[in-house]
Design a protein around this motif. Structure first.
Motif, PDB file in Angstrom:
ATOM      1  N   ASP A 544       0.834  -1.213   0.000  1.00 44.42           N
ATOM      2  CA  ASP A 544       0.000   0.000   0.000  1.00 44.42           C
ATOM      3  C   ASP A 544       0.865   1.257   0.000  1.00 44.42           C
ATOM      4  OD1 ASP A 544      -2.333  -1.454  -0.025  1.00 44.42           O
ATOM      5  OD2 ASP A 544      -2.654  -1.347   2.147  1.00 44.42           O
ATOM      6  N   GLU A 545       1.945   1.229   0.793  1.00 45.90           N
ATOM      7  CA  GLU A 545       2.853   2.388   0.842  1.00 45.90           C
ATOM      8  C   GLU A 545       3.579   2.573  -0.485  1.00 45.90           C
ATOM      9  OE1 GLU A 545       4.181   2.511   5.543  1.00 45.90           O
ATOM     10  OE2 GLU A 545       5.081   1.005   4.225  1.00 45.90           O
ATOM     11  N   ILE A 546       3.973   1.451  -1.092  1.00 44.48           N
ATOM     12  CA  ILE A 546       4.665   1.519  -2.385  1.00 44.48           C
ATOM     13  C   ILE A 546       3.718   2.052  -3.459  1.00 44.48           C
ATOM     14  CG2 ILE A 546       5.740   0.124  -4.201  1.00 44.48           C
ATOM     15  CD1 ILE A 546       6.779  -1.724  -1.929  1.00 44.48           C
ATOM     16  N   GLU A 547       2.469   1.576  -3.446  1.00 42.46           N
ATOM     17  CA  GLU A 547       1.484   2.044  -4.439  1.00 42.46           C
ATOM     18  C   GLU A 547       1.187   3.529  -4.255  1.00 42.46           C
ATOM     19  OE1 GLU A 547      -3.178   1.240  -5.286  1.00 42.46           O
ATOM     20  OE2 GLU A 547      -1.862  -0.504  -5.549  1.00 42.46           O
ATOM     21  N   ALA A 548       1.052   3.964  -3.021  1.00 40.53           N
ATOM     22  CA  ALA A 548       0.776   5.384  -2.754  1.00 40.53           C
ATOM     23  C   ALA A 548       1.906   6.259  -3.296  1.00 40.53           C
ATOM     24  CB  ALA A 548       0.588   5.608  -1.253  1.00 40.53           C
ATOM     25  N   GLN A 549       3.146   5.808  -3.111  1.00 36.03           N
ATOM     26  CA  GLN A 549       4.281   6.570  -3.618  1.00 36.03           C
ATOM     27  C   GLN A 549       4.291   6.586  -5.151  1.00 36.03           C
ATOM     28  OE1 GLN A 549       6.484   8.498  -2.007  1.00 36.03           O
ATOM     29  NE2 GLN A 549       7.348   9.027  -4.008  1.00 36.03           N
ATOM     30  N   ALA A 550       3.989   5.436  -5.760  1.00 41.38           N
ATOM     31  CA  ALA A 550       3.955   5.358  -7.227  1.00 41.38           C
ATOM     32  C   ALA A 550       2.880   6.288  -7.793  1.00 41.38           C
ATOM     33  CB  ALA A 550       3.706   3.914  -7.669  1.00 41.38           C
ATOM     34  N   LYS A 551       1.741   6.369  -7.108  1.00 43.37           N
ATOM     35  CA  LYS A 551       0.668   7.274  -7.565  1.00 43.37           C
ATOM     36  C   LYS A 551       1.102   8.729  -7.447  1.00 43.37           C
ATOM     37  CE  LYS A 551      -3.642   6.300  -6.446  1.00 43.37           C
ATOM     38  NZ  LYS A 551      -4.820   5.905  -5.648  1.00 43.37           N
ATOM     39  N   LYS A 552       1.827   9.034  -6.372  1.00 43.01           N
ATOM     40  CA  LYS A 552       2.344  10.407  -6.211  1.00 43.01           C
ATOM     41  C   LYS A 552       3.252  10.781  -7.383  1.00 43.01           C
ATOM     42  CE  LYS A 552       2.463  10.812  -1.156  1.00 43.01           C
ATOM     43  NZ  LYS A 552       3.361  10.866   0.021  1.00 43.01           N
ATOM     44  N   GLU A 553       3.961   9.770  -7.896  1.00 45.21           N
ATOM     45  CA  GLU A 553       4.912  10.016  -8.973  1.00 45.21           C
ATOM     46  C   GLU A 553       4.293   9.837 -10.359  1.00 45.21           C
ATOM     47  OE1 GLU A 553       8.509   7.847  -8.269  1.00 45.21           O
ATOM     48  OE2 GLU A 553       8.642   8.484  -6.193  1.00 45.21           O
ATOM     49  N   GLY A 554       2.948   9.732 -10.404  1.00 41.80           N
ATOM     50  CA  GLY A 554       2.265   9.753 -11.701  1.00 41.80           C
ATOM     51  C   GLY A 554       1.763   8.432 -12.230  1.00 41.80           C
ATOM     52  N   MET A 555       1.829   7.351 -11.432  1.00 45.30           N
ATOM     53  CA  MET A 555       1.334   6.066 -11.923  1.00 45.30           C
ATOM     54  C   MET A 555      -0.187   6.077 -11.986  1.00 45.30           C
ATOM     55  SD  MET A 555       1.732   2.181 -10.394  1.00 45.30           S
ATOM     56  CE  MET A 555       0.373   2.317  -9.219  1.00 45.30           C
ATOM     57  N   MET A 556      -0.742   5.638 -13.104  1.00 39.85           N
ATOM     58  CA  MET A 556      -2.178   5.495 -13.254  1.00 39.85           C
ATOM     59  C   MET A 556      -2.570   4.072 -12.841  1.00 39.85           C
ATOM     60  SD  MET A 556      -4.483   6.010 -16.736  1.00 39.85           S
ATOM     61  CE  MET A 556      -3.851   7.649 -17.054  1.00 39.85           C
ATOM     62  N   THR A 557      -3.525   3.924 -11.930  1.00 40.39           N
ATOM     63  CA  THR A 557      -3.955   2.587 -11.507  1.00 40.39           C
ATOM     64  C   THR A 557      -4.799   1.942 -12.598  1.00 40.39           C
ATOM     65  OG1 THR A 557      -6.001   3.331 -10.472  1.00 40.39           O
ATOM     66  CG2 THR A 557      -4.001   3.348  -9.101  1.00 40.39           C
ATOM     67  N   MET A 558      -5.025   0.633 -12.473  1.00 48.87           N
ATOM     68  CA  MET A 558      -5.830  -0.068 -13.478  1.00 48.87           C
ATOM     69  C   MET A 558      -7.236   0.499 -13.569  1.00 48.87           C
ATOM     70  SD  MET A 558      -4.777  -4.095 -13.392  1.00 48.87           S
ATOM     71  CE  MET A 558      -4.533  -4.198 -11.620  1.00 48.87           C
ATOM     72  N   LEU A 559      -7.834   0.819 -12.412  1.00 51.53           N
ATOM     73  CA  LEU A 559      -9.183   1.375 -12.421  1.00 51.53           C
ATOM     74  C   LEU A 559      -9.200   2.728 -13.126  1.00 51.53           C
ATOM     75  CD1 LEU A 559     -12.110   1.167 -11.614  1.00 51.53           C
ATOM     76  CD2 LEU A 559     -11.529   2.046  -9.348  1.00 51.53           C
ATOM     77  N   GLU A 560      -8.212   3.555 -12.830  1.00 50.65           N
ATOM     78  CA  GLU A 560      -8.123   4.865 -13.487  1.00 50.65           C
ATOM     79  C   GLU A 560      -7.893   4.707 -14.984  1.00 50.65           C
ATOM     80  OE1 GLU A 560      -6.248   7.352  -9.683  1.00 50.65           O
ATOM     81  OE2 GLU A 560      -4.925   6.410 -11.152  1.00 50.65           O
ATOM     82  N   ASP A 561      -7.064   3.735 -15.355  1.00 50.49           N
ATOM     83  CA  ASP A 561      -6.810   3.483 -16.770  1.00 50.49           C
ATOM     84  C   ASP A 561      -8.082   3.014 -17.473  1.00 50.49           C
ATOM     85  OD1 ASP A 561      -5.216   3.375 -19.052  1.00 50.49           O
ATOM     86  OD2 ASP A 561      -4.654   1.292 -18.722  1.00 50.49           O
TER      87      ASP A 561
END
Length: 582
Positions: A544-561
Motif C-alpha cells: 500500500d505504501e509503495i502504491e501510494a508513492q507510485a501514484k504520487k509520482e504519476g502512476m495510473m492505476t488499473m481502475l483509473e486506466d
C-alpha cells in the motif's frame, strides 16, 4: 482509389462538421497514440461515421451503399473468406458476369481489394458502406455456419459408431477406428472451425447425465455454443485424443496434449487438457493462433507515461521487467510483444516457457518438462550457458527461479517474466516472500506492469452523459480530479471540462448472441522503480505504501486506466468495474 487525407480533412473542416482547433487537437493525439484520425473523430462524437463516409464517397467518386437490412446469398458471400472479411471489413454483395461488387469501410484499403481480385479472378467494383452494414453482413457468415452445423448434426450423429462406456472393455484399435469415422471427424472439424471464426480463446466440452454441452470462451466470457446428444461425447473425446496423441484407453487420469491445424487460412495450435468427471471426460482446448504476432504496445492499450516508461525499461541492457496479473489477463501477450520489439539481429534472445504459446522467428524457445525434472529453474540455469542477451522466463513460480532470474539480471542480462499478483506494487512483497533480498531487488527490478483484460464496446454502442448521482458514485471509487488531469495531459479532453459534459458509451445488446461487446483491450498500471520507491523497499514498506508513492509520482492505476479508456469510447464504465472489482 487513393484518398488524399489532407484534402479529405480540409473538406470536412470547410463543411463545418468540425473546427480547425478540434481537428488539430485530434491530429496531435492520433500522431502520439498511433490511432487513425478517422477513428478518433467518430469515437469522440465530433462526427458520425456516416457523415465521414459520405465525405469520403463524394471525394473519390465511389457510391455509398446502406446494407444494414440487406441479405446476401451465401454463394456470393463465400467468395470472400470470413477471416478476410472480418480483418479488412470488406464483403461481397453482388456478382454480374466477370465483375464482383464489394462493400468496404476503408476506401483506401488497396491490399484488401487486390487480395479479393486475385482470389476471385474477377473485376472488383468497390462501394463504401458503414460499420452497421458490415456487421449485418458478417453475422450472415455465422448464420450459414450454424446452418451447416445443424445439417451435420442431423445427418452425421445418427451415423456415429458409438464408443463403449467406461464400464465396457474396448480395444485401443477399435476406439481409434471409431474416432476416425467420417461423421465424428466432420463434427470435430466443424467445432474447431466454428470456434476459430467466433474468435474463441477456449473450447469446453462437458458431459452431463443427458447431453454433451459445447461452450466457447469469447472475450473472456463463456457462452453455450451447442448441445450434442450424449452418445456423441465419447467419440468426440476420442477424436481429440487421436489428434493430440494421447492414450485412448486411459479414462481414469488427467491427460495433456497439443495439436495444430490450419483453419480458414491460418495455423492454429490447440492446447488440450482432459480431466475425468462423473459423467465422462471433460475436454478444454486453448486456441493459440500462430499469426497472433505483430502486436504493438499501443494496440494492447498502453499509452502516455506508461508507454514511455516501458520503452525506457527496454533500453536497459540488464535488469528485470515483470508483468503481473491473474491467469488469462494477457501477461504473456505483453511479454511476446515486448520481445518482438527487442528482437533485432544483434541480440541473442532465449526463452523458457510452459507452454510455448507462439512461435517467434529468431528467438530460441524452450518448453519445460516438469515430469522429467526440466523445470523453469533448471531451464534458466542451462540458458545462462547459452550466451543470451535477453531472457524470457514464462513464470516465476518458486524461490529458486526467482533467485536465478535476479542473478541473471545482475550479471548483464535483460530478463522478462511474469508473476501472479493482483497489483504492480504487490510484486515487491511477493518476491521478498520468495526469499529475494530487498537490496538485490532495487538493483535489478526496472518496471512492473499489472494488467487485466476488459471487453471493447462493439459498433452498436450508445452514447450518454453521467448524471450527478452517477458522478458521485464514481467519485467514491476513484479520484475524479486525478483522472481528469490524465485526460487533459494526453489531450483527450480540454482544460476546464466537467465530468457531466464528457460523453460515455454503454453496450447495446442486439440479440442473445450479440451483447454489445467485441474484442478485448488491456488496462494497466505501470510502476517504474524510482529512487523513492527503492528507499521504501529497503525500509520494508508495504504494498500500500509503495502504491501510494507510485501514484504520487504519476502512476495510473488499473481502475483509473479503465475509466480513461471509457472516456475514449473503447469500453463501458460497467465493464471496467466488473473486471477490476474495486
Amino acid at each position: 482509389m487513393y484518398i488524399d487525407q489532407e484534402k479529405l480533412y480540409k473538406f470536412i473542416i470547410d463543411s463545418g462538421l468540425i473546427s480547425q482547433e478540434d481537428y488539430a487537437a485530434l491530429k496531435a493525439q492520433a500522431d502520439k497514440s498511433g490511432q487513425r484520425i478517422q477513428d478518433l473523430l467518430v469515437s469522440t462524437g465530433k462526427i458520425t461515421e456516416d457523415d465521414f463516409l459520405s465525405m469520403q464517397s463524394y471525394l473519390v467518386g465511389i457510391p455509398f451503399v446502406d446494407l444494414s437490412d440487406a441479405k446476401i446469398p451465401i454463394d456470393i458471400l463465400s467468395l470472400i473468406p470470413e477471416p478476410v472479411a472480418r480483418k479488412h471489413n470488406i464483403v461481397a454483395i453482388a456478382k454480374k458476369d466477370d465483375a464482383l461488387e464489394v462493400a468496404l469501410l476503408d476506401g483506401d484499403d488497396l491490399p484488401a481489394i487486390e487480395f479479393v481480385k486475385k482470389k476471385t479472378g474477377l473485376k472488383i467494383i468497390p462501394r463504401l458502406t458503414n460499420a452497421k452494414s458490415i456487421k449485418n453482413i458478417l453475422v450472415q457468415y455465422q448464420k450459414s455456419l450454424k446452418a451447416d452445423f445443424g445439417d451435420i448434426l442431423q445427418n452425421e450423429v445418427g451415423n456415429l459408431n458409438i464408443i463403449a462406456s467406461d464400464n465396457t472393455e474396448e480395444s485401443v484399435e477399435d476406439i481409434k477406428k471409431k474416432a476416425e469415422d467420417l461423421p465424428v471427424v466432420r463434427i470435430v472439424e466443424t467445432l474447431l472451425k466454428h470456434a476459430a471464426l467466433q474468435g474463441a480463446s477456449d473450447i469446453h466440452i462437458e458431459h452431463t447425465e443427458l447431453e454433451t454441452i459445447v461452450r466457447y470462451r469469447i472475450d473472456g466470457m463463456l457462452h453455450d455454443a451447442m448441445v450434442l446428444p450424449k452418445a456423441a461425447g465419447p467419440s468426440i473425446t476420442a477424436r481429440i485424443k487421436v489428434l493430440s496423441s494421447l492414450k485412448l484407453d486411459e479414462k481414469r487420469l488427467p491427460q495433456d496434449g497439443r495439436f495444430k491445424v490450419e483453419l480458414n487460412g491460418e495455423k492454429v495450435s490447440f492446447r488440450v487438457s482432459i480431466l475425468p468427471t462423473y459423467y465422462g471426460e471433460k475436454v478444454v482446448m486453448r486456441l493459440l493462433r500462430e499469426s497472433a504476432s505483430g502486436f504493438s504496445l499501443e494496440g494492447l492499450g498502453f499509452h502516455g507515461q506508461a508507454l514511455e516508461d516501458i520503452h525506457n525499461a527496454m533500453n536497459y541492457s540488464e535488469g528485470l521487467i515483470l508483468t503481473t496479473g491473474p491467469t488469462g489477463s494477457g501477461k504473456t501477450t505483453t511479454l511476446y510483444t515486448t520481445l518482438d520489439i527487442l528482437n533485432t539481429p544483434d541480440v541473442n534472445i532465449s526463452t523458457v516457457e510452459d507452454p510455448v504459446e507462439y512461435q517467434m522467428k529468431r528467438i530460441n524457445q524452450t518448453q519445460i518438462r516438469s515430469d522429467i525434472g526440466f523445470t523453469f529453474a533448471s531451464g534458466l540455469r542451462s540458458l545462462l550457458r547459452q550466451d543470451p542477451d535477453i531472457i524470457m522466463v514464462g513464470e516465476i513460480r518458486d524461490n529458486e527461479t526467482a533467485a536465478l532470474a535476479i542473478n541473471a539480471a545482475l550479471t548483464g542480462h535483460l530478463v522478462l517474466s511474469t508473476l501472479h499478483t493482483n497489483s504492480a506494487a504487490g510484486a515487491i512483497p511477493r518476491l521478498i516472500d520468495m526469499k529475494c533480498e530487498p537490496f538485490l531487488l532495487v538493483s535489478t527490478l526496472k518496471i512492473v506492469v499489472a494488467q487485466r483484460l476488459i471487453r471493447r464496446l462493439s459498433d452498436t454502442k450508445e452514447k450518454y452523459n453521467l448524471n450527478k448521482d452517477e458522478i458521485a458514485q464514481l467519485a467514491k471509487k476513484i479520484d475524479l480530479d486525478r483522472v481528469l488531469g490524465f485526460l487533459v495531459k494526453e489531450n483527450i479532453v480540454k482544460e476546464g471540462t466537467k465530468w457531466e459534459d464528457i460523453p460515455f458509451y454503454r453496450a447495446k445488446r442486439v440479440d442473445e448472441k450479440e451483447d454489445g461487446y467485441k474484442g478485448r483491450v488491456g488496462i494497466h498500471e505501470t510502476m517504474k522503480m524510482t529512487t523513492a520507491i527503492k528507499d521504501l523497499v529497503i525500509k520494508g514498506g508495504s504494498s500500500d505504501e509503495i502504491e501510494a508513492q507510485a501514484k504520487k509520482e504519476g502512476m495510473m492505476t488499473m481502475l483509473e486506466d479503465g475509466i480513461f479508456l471509457a472516456v475514449q469510447g473503447m469500453t463501458s464504465i460497467e465493464e471496467v468495474l466488473r473486471v477490476v472489482n474495486e
